[in-house]
Design an enzyme around this catalytic site. Structure first.
Site: not given
Ligand code: GLA
Length: 384
Positions: A139, A213, A348
């Site tokens: 991220h 997110h 996402e």
């Molecule tokens: C995304 C990732 C997950 C996790 C979330 C936040 O969805 O794929 O593994 O990191 O973000 O916790």
């Protein structure tokens, strides 16, 4: 570029917003329909004051957005009885977001999801990123787009009230090449959709994968296992034990990843399946059937007790569906809700994880002169 007309509108809406400033209690927020209200939301660690912008459409739906991280703080939409309720997880003050958040409501960049071992090669040069998730980069790094202050402007367009957020990420920031200029526009449309439109340009070849997110719970309480999900995707990208795609595009047919017909999240999440074990539930990228770059339906989610429906639309080729498997009761959010295992889910819209290292995945390279565009829509309605 803005037309003169748009700037006039920006100015007039900003003035009406300014007139409403001064109210810092979230429950006291009063916003006229079709308007944007601005109120102080606290200061960052560096002492920068940020604001909470409340967008209200003509139907009375509301989206609360902060120019720190582009966070969606609340999103109030009606249920089948016309009762408005907040359908996203998060906190009611900035300090909690700064202290500890699993990306609640955040805009994510420069790269949504994981890059294996925090390394990729572009134009023959290897780039190294911070490792912040097991052995991988996640991220956008230690201070990704979810943790920076964006420059806000209030806009008014024909579709509904909008908040524009701009940020220029410096060449080398978090290890990524190129000065990257990003514009994000959130609009709360009159048909109860929260639309996010990203555009970005760079002055050097780089990689980019922006997403949003938000954690949803359409019932506004409890776990999300009874929410029913449909995703028009014949394939998904299986992962290794560190959640990096193996490179395979695997048919969902005959697996717990087949959501081509609407199925409760909880129906198969506990099955004895290696992929579900790696994710501790669903935490995978689905490969959408629709053509690349074309705005289309990515997912439809129905919550039976309230009748609320969320449709996710996007121009992106993939959808990371994450079922809140890292929530464990340690975080207390808005209204004292202790966020337990699987109390929220994320949808996402993005390119596939680890694309910079996966030659058979759609490219995430952005070059000078090109304009990156990505539209994500969360559209709400009800089913009787
Ligand atoms: C995304 C990732 C997950 C996790 C979330 C936040 O969805 O794929 O593994 O990191 O973000 O916790």
């Amino acid at each position: 570029m803005h037309t003169n007309y748009q700037w006039l509108k920006i100015l007039s809406v900003s003035l009406s917003a300014a007139a409403l400033v001064g109210c810092s209690d979230l429950s006291q927020t009063r916003v006229e329909k079709g308007q944007v209200n601005r109120q102080p939301f606290g200061k960052t660690k560096d002492g920068i004051a940020v604001d909470l912008y409340t967008l209200r459409n003509s139907k009375g739906a509301e989206a609360g957005i902060c120019n720190y991280g582009g966070l969606v703080i609340f999103l109030k939409v009606p249920d089948r009885n016309g009762q408005f309720g907040d359908v996203v997880l998060g906190y009611d003050n900035l300090a909690d977001y700064i202290k500890d958040t699993p990306y609640f409501g955040a805009m994510i960049g420069r790269y949504g999801n994981r890059i294996a071992k925090g390394k990729f090669t572009l134009d023959g040069k290897e780039y190294t990123l911070a490792i912040n998730n097991g052995p991988n980069a996640l991220h956008g790094g230690l201070k990704g787009f979810d943790k920076v202050v964006w420059e806000p402007s209030i806009l008014a367009g024909p579709e509904g009230p909008s908040l524009q957020l701009r940020y220029t990420s410096k060449d080398g920031e978090e290890g990524y090449p190129g000065n990257l200029s990003v514009t994000a526009v959130y609009t709360l449309t009159d048909d109860n959709a929260l639309k996010l439109e990203y555009t970005a340009t760079t002055d050097k070849d780089t990689v980019i994968n922006l997403t949003q997110h938000s954690y949803f719970n359409l019932a506004g309480k409890g776990d999300i296992l009874k929410h029913e999900v449909m995703m028009p995707a014949d394939k998904f990208t299986p992962v290794d034990s560190t959640l990096i795609p193996t490179g395979e595009l695997k048919p969902v047919e005959g697996t717990p990843f087949d959501f081509r017909t609407s199925t409760a999240i909880g129906a198969r999440i506990g099955q004895d399946d290696e992929q579900l074990k790696f994710g501790n539930g669903y935490d995978h990228n689905w490969v959408m059937n629709k053509p690349m770059g074309q705005l289309g339906l990515m997912a439809r989610v129905y919550e039976p007790t309230t009748g609320r429906v969320l449709e996710v639309w996007s121009t992106e080729p993939g959808l990371q569906f994450y079922t809140g498997n890292f929530l464990d009761g340690k975080l207390t959010g808005k209204g004292g809700w202790v966020y337990q295992f699987r109390n929220g889910f994320c949808m996402e819209s993005q390119h596939y994880p680890d694309s910079p290292n996966q030659p058979n995945f759609p490219s995430v390279v952005l070059k000078p002169g090109q304009v990156y565009k990505n539209t994500i829509i969360f559209k709400f309605s009800v089913q009787k």
